[in-house]
Design a protein around this motif. Sequence first.
Motif, short mmCIF file in Angstrom:
data_model
loop_
_atom_site.label_atom_id
_atom_site.label_comp_id
_atom_site.label_asym_id
_atom_site.label_seq_id
_atom_site.Cartn_x
_atom_site.Cartn_y
_atom_site.Cartn_z
N ALA A 9 0.55 -1.68 -0.21
CA ALA A 9 -0.02 -0.14 -0.10
C ALA A 9 0.74 1.07 0.20
O ALA A 9 2.24 1.03 0.33
CB ALA A 9 -1.31 0.30 1.10
N ALA A 10 -0.15 1.73 -0.41
CA ALA A 10 1.64 3.41 -0.29
C ALA A 10 0.67 4.80 -0.23
O ALA A 10 -0.47 4.97 -0.59
CB ALA A 10 1.96 3.41 -1.96
N ILE A 11 1.10 6.00 0.60
CA ILE A 11 0.84 7.18 0.70
C ILE A 11 1.23 7.66 -0.17
O ILE A 11 2.78 7.83 -0.44
CB ILE A 11 0.64 7.75 2.50
CG1 ILE A 11 -0.54 6.68 3.05
CG2 ILE A 11 -0.09 9.21 2.17
CD1 ILE A 11 0.43 6.50 4.53
N GLY A 12 1.52 9.51 -0.76
CA GLY A 12 1.73 10.33 -1.42
C GLY A 12 1.15 10.33 -2.78
O GLY A 12 0.16 9.97 -3.38
N MET A 13 2.33 9.77 -3.85
CA MET A 13 2.10 10.07 -5.33
C MET A 13 1.28 8.54 -5.91
O MET A 13 0.39 9.10 -6.73
CB MET A 13 3.51 9.65 -6.25
CG MET A 13 4.25 11.67 -5.73
SD MET A 13 3.82 12.32 -6.74
CE MET A 13 3.62 12.14 -8.61
N SER A 14 1.31 7.48 -5.57
CA SER A 14 0.77 6.26 -5.45
C SER A 14 -0.50 6.53 -6.05
O SER A 14 -1.36 6.49 -7.16
CB SER A 14 1.54 5.15 -5.29
OG SER A 14 2.59 4.73 -5.52
#
Length: 295
Positions: A139-144
């Motif tokens: 999982a990712a936070i920011g650009m993704s």
Amino acid sequence: MTERPLPRSAALIVNAKSRKGRKLYRRAAKRLKAAGITLSASHAVRDPSTLPAIVRREVLAGAPMVIVGGGDGSLSSSVDHLVNHDCVFALLPLGTANSFARTLGIPLDMDGAIEVIAHGRRRRIDLGMIDDDYFANCAAIGMSPLIAESVPHGLKKWLGRPGYLAWAAIKAFRFRPFRLTVGEGETAETLDALEVRIANGRYHGGTELVEAEVDSGQIVVQAVTGRARTRLALSWLLSLLHVRAARWTVREFRDRSLRIATDPPLPISIDGEVLAKTPVIARIARGVIEVAAPA
């Protein structure tokens, strides 16, 4: 204890709207049968939102193995329904990044992936969790999430990974750094961040970014630190080039469970699909599914 072999019967479920799915569905069914796999059911899914329900139905019907063909989003939406069931999860990587397949060491070509399904082995692995939602890889936070929310479907379909990266470069102009807090109470740490990866596996966006394994029993939270957008670009470039100096641009936290908060609150993409928002609890679910893995 003798390891049980992989089942010789399976249900095939292919996301026919994934980048390669519609074109390769019939070919996959034919080659699986040629490899000695009996297909108890076969589905070409035109509406991806229905795919998880079909997976659940086949698991509850007693399929000894479910083969899902699609990208990381299709795979991640499927794994919830195999948790604590005696059903092997097998995959045909038909997406853009195919990060979960890369983490498991599964070949990205159809013949190689079918070879694993026909002659590989069972491997019991962990799943990540964001609150109560299981996920396969990262999982990712920011650009993704910013990219996932806005990338034109046709761009991914026709240009694949280069198109995805080109869109990322365009969206970078709208991106802003944020404050990240990992943990709770006296042990919590707050820092400036440009991107956060919540990882159960090594790959994100098809690139090896995190030293994480699917059977380690730990969730890894990796933050690209700082406030200059050029630092995020540098971190990705060094990772793409497999340069160890990329490790200098990140900070990592490892545990069975970690609270993650951001200021401001931000969306979270889970294996490529925007499905949550901070704050959340990220944790590991240890050994909850079996997958078909390379021998």
